[in-house]
Design an enzyme around this catalytic site. Structure first.
Site, mmCIF file in Angstrom:
data_model
loop_
_atom_site.group_PDB
_atom_site.id
_atom_site.type_symbol
_atom_site.label_atom_id
_atom_site.label_comp_id
_atom_site.label_asym_id
_atom_site.label_seq_id
_atom_site.Cartn_x
_atom_site.Cartn_y
_atom_site.Cartn_z
ATOM 1 N N HIS A 25 41.874 39.582 44.624
ATOM 2 C CA HIS A 25 42.177 38.174 44.802
ATOM 3 C C HIS A 25 41.213 37.714 46.085
ATOM 4 O O HIS A 25 40.614 36.672 45.636
ATOM 5 C CB HIS A 25 43.514 37.857 45.225
ATOM 6 C CG HIS A 25 44.488 37.194 44.143
ATOM 7 N ND1 HIS A 25 44.396 36.284 43.594
ATOM 8 C CD2 HIS A 25 45.464 38.040 43.438
ATOM 9 C CE1 HIS A 25 45.286 36.176 42.468
ATOM 10 N NE2 HIS A 25 46.084 37.191 42.434
ATOM 11 N N ARG A 26 40.937 38.614 46.996
ATOM 12 C CA ARG A 26 39.732 38.179 48.097
ATOM 13 C C ARG A 26 38.622 38.088 47.419
ATOM 14 O O ARG A 26 37.772 37.275 47.860
ATOM 15 C CB ARG A 26 40.235 39.227 49.013
ATOM 16 C CG ARG A 26 41.162 38.969 50.096
ATOM 17 C CD ARG A 26 40.952 39.886 51.374
ATOM 18 N NE ARG A 26 42.214 39.768 52.166
ATOM 19 C CZ ARG A 26 42.768 40.670 52.651
ATOM 20 N NH1 ARG A 26 42.292 42.095 52.788
ATOM 21 N NH2 ARG A 26 43.918 40.563 53.681
#
Lengths: 193, 130
Positions: A53-54
């Site tokens: 997600h990052r």
């Protein structure tokens, strides 16, 4: 100041709901883009998921602030600035974190009388306060209620509470979308822009 | 026949209850029963078929026959059937759950085919599918 809009987005696993939420926020939020992450890096799979997600956010052209907040969203309020666009990802993880809060003492929240109900009211209250300051608050959740009744009492209680929260969020929201295979279906408002 | 479908805990019964608030209703909550009653002549709501089929049937043909005996005996203009969509999760490990999921899926297909109206409920909101 005008109240920020509350947006509810729900969809199946990997249905593109986070990407849709990010795009929506970029198009509509006035100030900073703030990502409220609820995942806890408890095992390798979770750490991988968070890293993924990052990376996705880092690859986007715009910049994001990240607040790690697995539970108790009222604590986010002092960190919000006027006009921020908030993305809260996601309610399913938040609920699991709150359900097992206090497990180290032997009595998790969902086994304490009225505990979870209180946390749900606090959640809705915090979201409402956020819209007083932020220009938009986008809340992401998962569609997990379309399968045979779960076998264990814990999961049944979880499903029932999640359905209840989703109903309350949809009722509060200015906009509500269901994501299916990357395509948003707008449920609220039904007509108009 | 008017069919309502949606996931569990999406507010289906509440929605129907509100819509029919002024009417006298025979509400058949089949999940609590070991056999379906005879439908009355007025407004009839049939709900909880998944739990009913799960505890009373092992064979798809007899399951569908049982349900449609009730449906065909009811006044089609005043019959409401509430079904829960249980077909979107992971394939269940237990064979009876797999059987139930398939049987409910085929039951729903036939209900939708025969229904004059189909409405989907999503967290308290409604969309007409048919």
């Amino acid at each position: 100041m005008v109240r920020g809009r509350l947006v509810f987005i729900s969809g199946g696993v990997r249905s593109g709901k986070t990407a849709f939420a990010e795009n929506w926020l970029c198009a509509h939020a006035a100030g900073r883009r703030v990502y409220v992450a609820t995942g806890r890096p408890i095992d390798r799979e979770m750490r991988e998921r968070i890293r993924h997600h990052r990376q996705d956010r880092a690859a986007r052209p715009e910049s994001w602030e990240t607040i790690e907040r697995p539970a108790d969203f009222s604590g986010i309020l002092p960190m919000i600035r006027e006009g921020d666009g908030l993305l809260i990802d996601c309610i399913t993880t938040w609920l699991a974190n709150e359900m097992y809060e206090g497990i180290e003492s032997g009595l998790p929240c969902h086994r304490r009388q009225g505990c979870l109900e209180e946390k749900v009211e606090a959640l809705l209250c915090a979201l409402s306060e956020m819209t007083g300051k932020a220009s938009a608050v986008v809340v992401v959740s998962n569609e997990v209620l379309d399968e045979p009744l779960p076998a264990t009492a814990d999961i049944r209680a979880y499903s029932e509470m999640l359905g209840h929260i989703h109903q309350r969020l949809v009722s509060m929201a200015d906009l509500a979308y269901e994501m299916d295979a990357g395509i948003p279906l707008r449920w609220k408002p039904e007509n108009g822009k | 026949m008017h069919v309502y479908i949606g996931g569990a805990h999406n507010g289906k019964r509440e929605y129907v209850r509100t819509a029919l608030a002024d009417e006298k209703v025979q509400w058949v909550e089949a999940g609590d029963l070991s056999r379906l009653p005879k439908p009355e002549s007025g407004r009839v709501v049939l709900a909880g078929l998944e739990a009913y089929l799960s505890s009373n049937h092992r064979d798809e043909e007899s399951a569908l026959k049982d349900v449609f005996r009730f449906i065909e005996a009811a006044d089609q203009d005043r019959l409401v059937v509430i079904v829960t969509d249980i077909g979107r999760g992971i394939v269940p490990a237990d064979p009876h759950s797999r059987w139930l999921r398939d049987t409910c899926g085929r039951l729903n297909q036939r209900l939708f085919r025969e229904a004059g109206r189909v409405t989907r409920i999503w967290y308290g909101l409604a969309k007409e599918l048919k």
